[in-house]
Design a protein around this motif. Structure first.
Motif, PDB file in Angstrom:
ATOM      1  N   PRO A 106       3.555 -12.368  -3.380  1.00  8.27           N
ATOM      2  CA  PRO A 106       2.912 -11.066  -3.268  1.00  8.27           C
ATOM      3  C   PRO A 106       1.963 -10.859  -4.443  1.00  8.27           C
ATOM      4  N   ILE A 108       1.537  -8.498  -6.399  1.00  4.92           N
ATOM      5  CA  ILE A 108       2.110  -7.898  -7.604  1.00  4.92           C
ATOM      6  C   ILE A 108       2.735  -8.985  -8.482  1.00  4.92           C
ATOM      7  N   VAL A 109       3.357 -10.000  -7.867  1.00  8.67           N
ATOM      8  CA  VAL A 109       3.969 -11.073  -8.657  1.00  8.67           C
ATOM      9  C   VAL A 109       2.881 -11.940  -9.298  1.00  8.67           C
ATOM     10  N   MET A 115      -0.504 -11.666 -16.080  1.00  7.87           N
ATOM     11  CA  MET A 115      -0.535 -10.750 -17.204  1.00  7.87           C
ATOM     12  C   MET A 115       0.424 -11.197 -18.305  1.00  7.87           C
ATOM     13  N   ASP A 203     -12.414  -6.427  -3.103  1.00 13.08           N
ATOM     14  CA  ASP A 203     -11.435  -5.491  -2.603  1.00 13.08           C
ATOM     15  C   ASP A 203     -10.144  -5.487  -3.407  1.00 13.08           C
ATOM     16  N   TYR A 209      -5.265  -4.679 -11.432  1.00  9.50           N
ATOM     17  CA  TYR A 209      -4.520  -3.608 -12.099  1.00  9.50           C
ATOM     18  C   TYR A 209      -3.680  -4.152 -13.255  1.00  9.50           C
ATOM     19  N   TYR A 210      -3.161  -5.371 -13.100  1.00  6.34           N
ATOM     20  CA  TYR A 210      -2.311  -5.934 -14.151  1.00  6.34           C
ATOM     21  C   TYR A 210      -3.079  -6.780 -15.155  1.00  6.34           C
ATOM     22  N   ILE A 223     -10.895   4.091  -8.353  1.00  6.31           N
ATOM     23  CA  ILE A 223     -10.359   4.876  -7.238  1.00  6.31           C
ATOM     24  C   ILE A 223      -8.871   5.133  -7.454  1.00  6.31           C
ATOM     25  N   TYR A 224      -8.158   4.105  -7.952  1.00  2.15           N
ATOM     26  CA  TYR A 224      -6.727   4.274  -8.200  1.00  2.15           C
ATOM     27  C   TYR A 224      -6.474   5.393  -9.204  1.00  2.15           C
ATOM     28  N   THR A 227      -7.060   8.694  -7.542  1.00  6.29           N
ATOM     29  CA  THR A 227      -6.078   9.154  -6.560  1.00  6.29           C
ATOM     30  C   THR A 227      -4.802   9.653  -7.224  1.00  6.29           C
TER      31      THR A 227
ATOM     32  N   LEU B 105      -8.053  -0.324   0.486  1.00  6.33           N
ATOM     33  CA  LEU B 105      -6.723   0.100   0.921  1.00  6.33           C
ATOM     34  C   LEU B 105      -6.325   1.438   0.294  1.00  6.33           C
ATOM     35  N   LEU B 106      -6.717   1.627  -0.959  1.00  3.85           N
ATOM     36  CA  LEU B 106      -6.336   2.847  -1.659  1.00  3.85           C
ATOM     37  C   LEU B 106      -6.937   4.066  -0.975  1.00  3.85           C
ATOM     38  N   VAL B 206       5.414  -9.666   3.500  1.00  2.00           N
ATOM     39  CA  VAL B 206       5.224  -9.872   2.056  1.00  2.00           C
ATOM     40  C   VAL B 206       4.490  -8.695   1.383  1.00  2.00           C
ATOM     41  N   SER B 210       6.352  -5.605  -1.155  1.00  2.00           N
ATOM     42  CA  SER B 210       5.943  -5.574  -2.564  1.00  2.00           C
ATOM     43  C   SER B 210       4.972  -4.441  -2.878  1.00  2.00           C
ATOM     44  N   PHE B 212       3.324  -0.910  -3.898  1.00  3.21           N
ATOM     45  CA  PHE B 212       3.723   0.255  -4.683  1.00  3.21           C
ATOM     46  C   PHE B 212       2.767   1.407  -4.438  1.00  3.21           C
ATOM     47  N   TYR B 213       1.594   1.077  -3.935  1.00  2.00           N
ATOM     48  CA  TYR B 213       0.610   2.135  -3.749  1.00  2.00           C
ATOM     49  C   TYR B 213       0.962   3.026  -2.555  1.00  2.00           C
ATOM     50  N   GLN B 216       3.798   5.222  -3.343  1.00  2.00           N
ATOM     51  CA  GLN B 216       3.418   6.224  -4.332  1.00  2.00           C
ATOM     52  C   GLN B 216       2.710   7.402  -3.671  1.00  2.00           C
ATOM     53  N   LYS B 217       1.786   7.088  -2.765  1.00  2.00           N
ATOM     54  CA  LYS B 217       0.970   8.145  -2.153  1.00  2.00           C
ATOM     55  C   LYS B 217       1.709   8.832  -1.013  1.00  2.00           C
ATOM     56  N   GLY B 227       8.254  -2.542  -5.694  1.00  2.00           N
ATOM     57  CA  GLY B 227       6.932  -2.536  -6.315  1.00  2.00           C
ATOM     58  C   GLY B 227       6.764  -1.380  -7.292  1.00  2.00           C
ATOM     59  N   ILE B 230       8.660  -2.155 -10.523  1.00  2.00           N
ATOM     60  CA  ILE B 230       7.957  -3.155 -11.331  1.00  2.00           C
ATOM     61  C   ILE B 230       6.759  -2.499 -12.003  1.00  2.00           C
ATOM     62  N   GLU B 231       6.020  -1.718 -11.217  1.00  3.48           N
ATOM     63  CA  GLU B 231       4.824  -1.074 -11.754  1.00  3.48           C
ATOM     64  C   GLU B 231       5.182  -0.170 -12.930  1.00  3.48           C
ATOM     65  N   ILE B 234       6.219  -2.212 -16.083  1.00  2.79           N
ATOM     66  CA  ILE B 234       5.118  -2.910 -16.750  1.00  2.79           C
ATOM     67  C   ILE B 234       4.088  -1.934 -17.303  1.00  2.79           C
ATOM     68  N   GLN B 235       3.675  -0.950 -16.484  1.00  3.62           N
ATOM     69  CA  GLN B 235       2.533  -0.124 -16.867  1.00  3.62           C
ATOM     70  C   GLN B 235       2.929   1.172 -17.578  1.00  3.62           C
ATOM     71  N   SER B 247      10.348  -8.995 -10.812  1.00  4.99           N
ATOM     72  CA  SER B 247       9.362  -9.820 -10.105  1.00  4.99           C
ATOM     73  C   SER B 247       9.987 -11.138  -9.669  1.00  4.99           C
TER      74      SER B 247
END
Lengths: 269, 273
Positions: A106, A108-109, A115, A203, A209-210, A223-224, A227, B105-106, B206, B210, B212-213, B216-217, B227, B230-231, B234-235, B247
């Motif tokens: 995925p 994210i992994v 990162m 895209d 992001y990481y 955009i993130y 939002t 996608l967002l 998959v 995973s 997270f967006y 979240q929304k 996800g 993890i987000e 990390i963040q 992960s």
């Protein structure tokens, strides 16, 4: 039966396009909201072009997409040639398995693992920040290369290996034979790969992001962060413009495809 | 011969180096972070801490499995309907299916939020009709809808590709041999499209498990998936060790489910796109 099929397909298309319709509709909103329509206006399209942050992010996104697609296409094409010529079955299947990792994992992994690598190396060398444009570029090249290999390798397999041998019999060096015979015949695959890498990079949000630093903002990242608060209709205006651009590109490529198909059919007759 | 092998090595070197450093090494780094603490000393603490997130894993798996089943239930008949159209229309409509994927996608997910939220489109229509309104954001349904919406094209695409490749003469032969529509479907179309289905399931499962967006929304902060955790680690918390161990488990989980899927397709589970 046929009408049942049409109704079903129509419903699926409605589902797929509902949010896009909403988005296009509210890009013409006179008010600030993206859910309450208060009148028709083009003002957000004007706002968009005077929005320095958005224009800057758009420029960054294009720069990143073009560079990462070019680098990935060069490395990926050379890699595909290498894999195609590998004599050891074990070696080539190992390389292909490794190539599959970024596509199977995925996003994210992939993002987190890259990162952590950058952070780890950054700590080793004692850098203050370990993420910047270069790390972002490396990440994009990394997730693009597998798609390039996957596009080019089948083209190499379709190319008649006797062509290259014939060129060498006629006095070409292996390198000349590659550039004069093999490369032109795999060019469509390379071009498709370049295009795919470009759109993937354009895209991408999750991996960026990481792996990006604070000083380089791309459109999906912008955009993130928007939002998280509220999105103004100028982002909808931007998305509408992107949508229309892609629609036109697809229609043109479809027409070209149809024309070349017709030509081919005539050629066969 | 030596010249050839030297050239071969030169061709192979750049990518092997790149793949080694940026694909293989990062996986080991994830393992390193997962099994150490913030000072770099060996530790099982992060792996043991995973027990706290068992519920999150459970919810993530359930949501993504449901989303995958729904996309399959919509995508499979849709792909089948596509193959019944004239060739020109097929190409046109495939374009229509893929077009939304090129939109960010967002922003598409945010647009769904506008449709589903408290003062959103659906509720405006409902209250306009004098019907009771409902806040749909934060419900499991909204999150699953987001997954189905975003990844439906990934299901349609590979299934359609394998179905379109089925030789029409096979279908004619089946009819000549007395198969009715249902038997043809069960004995010919379904078995021959299995590789596409397997590939579609992977391509939907998959990213769903995973994401997270979307949660979240559309989950409104009430629904947390792997996800999201993890987000946050990390963040927000900068707890790289826990983030890495989560992960790592996610990766293993996906590898296991892929191995299971590939058994179903007799090793034909290659990507069909």
């Amino acid at each position: 039966m046929r009408s049942v099929r049409s109704i079903f397909m129509g419903l699926v298309y409605m589902f797929l396009y509902a949010p896009i319709m909403i988005l296009v509709f509210f890009s013409f909103n006179a008010g600030k909201s993206t859910s309450v329509f208060s009148g028709f206006s083009l003002k957000w399209y004007g706002e968009l072009f005077s929005n320095g942050e958005a224009m800057n992010a758009l420029g960054n996104t294009l720069l990143l997409a073009v560079t990462s697609a070019l680098i990935a296409t060069v490395i990926g094409t050379v890699a595909a040639v290498g894999i195609y010529n590998m004599r050891s079955k074990f070696l080539s299947s190992t390389v292909m398995s490794v190539t599959n990792i970024p596509m199977m994992n995925p996003d994210i992994v992939t993002g987190v693992s890259l990162m952590l690598l950058f952070v780890f190396v950054g700590r080793l060398v004692g850098a203050a920040t370990s993420l910047n444009f270069v790390t972002l570029l490396i990440a994009h090249v990394t997730f693009n290369i597998p798609y390039v290999i996957l596009n080019v390798l089948p083209k190499l397999r379709q190319t008649d290996s006797r062509l290259s041998e014939a060129a060498q019999d006629l006095g070409c060096t292996p390198v000349q034979a590659f550039f004069k015979v093999v490369l032109p015949s795999i060019a469509p695959g390379i071009f498709a790969a370049l295009l795919m890498a470009f759109t993937l990079s354009l895209d991408d949000f999750v991996i960026s992001y990481y792996t990006n630093g604070a000083d380089f903002q791309t459109l999906p990242l912008m955009i993130y962060s928007m939002t998280k608060k509220t999105v103004r209709p100028d982002m909808y205006a931007l998305s509408t413009l992107i949508f229309v651009t892609i629609l036109i590109l697809l229609i043109v490529s479809n027409i070209l495809q149809e024309k070349s198909d017709k030509k081919n059919r005539k050629g066969i007759n | 011969m030596t010249k050839r092998s030297a050239r071969q090595a030169l061709i192979n070197a750049p990518y092997m180096l790149w793949a080694g450093i940026f694909i293989v090494v990062p996986l080991f780094i994830v393992m390193y972070y997962a099994f150490t603490d913030s000072t770099g000393a060996f530790s099982f603490a992060n792996i043991l801490a995973l027990a706290d997130y068992a519920e999150v894993f459970r919810v993530s798996i359930i949501f993504s499995v449901i989303a995958t089943i729904i996309t399959l239930l919509i995508g499979y008949p849709f792909a089948y309907c596509l193959t019944k159209l004239p060739v020109r229309a097929q190409r046109m409509q495939m374009m229509l299916v893929m077009l939304p994927m090129w939109m960010n996608l967002l922003i598409r997910t945010y647009s769904w939020m506008n449709i589903l939220e408290k003062n959103g489109l659906i509720n405006t229509v409902l209250s306009g009709l004098g019907l009771p309104t409902a806040n749909m954001i934060g419900t499991p349904g909204a999150v699953i809808l987001g997954m189905v919406y975003n990844y439906l094209p990934y299901m349609i695409l590979p299934i359609y590709t394998t179905m379109a490749k089925i030789d029409p003469s096979l279908s004619e032969a089946a009819e000549d041999l007395g198969c009715n529509a249902w038997q043809k479907m069960r004995r010919l179309i379904v078995p021959m499209s299995i590789p596409g289905v397997v590939s579609g399931i992977t391509m939907v499962f998959v990213p769903s498990i995973s994401t997270f967006y979307i949660s979240q929304k559309l989950g409104g902060g009430k629904i947390l998936l792997i996800g999201d955790i993890i987000e946050r680690q990390i963040q927000v918390s900068y707890n790289y060790n826990l983030g890495a161990s989560l992960s790592f488990v996610l990766m293993v989980l996906i590898l296991i489910s892929m191995a299971i899927m590939n058994r179903f397709s007799n090793g034909e589970g290659e990507m069909v796109v």
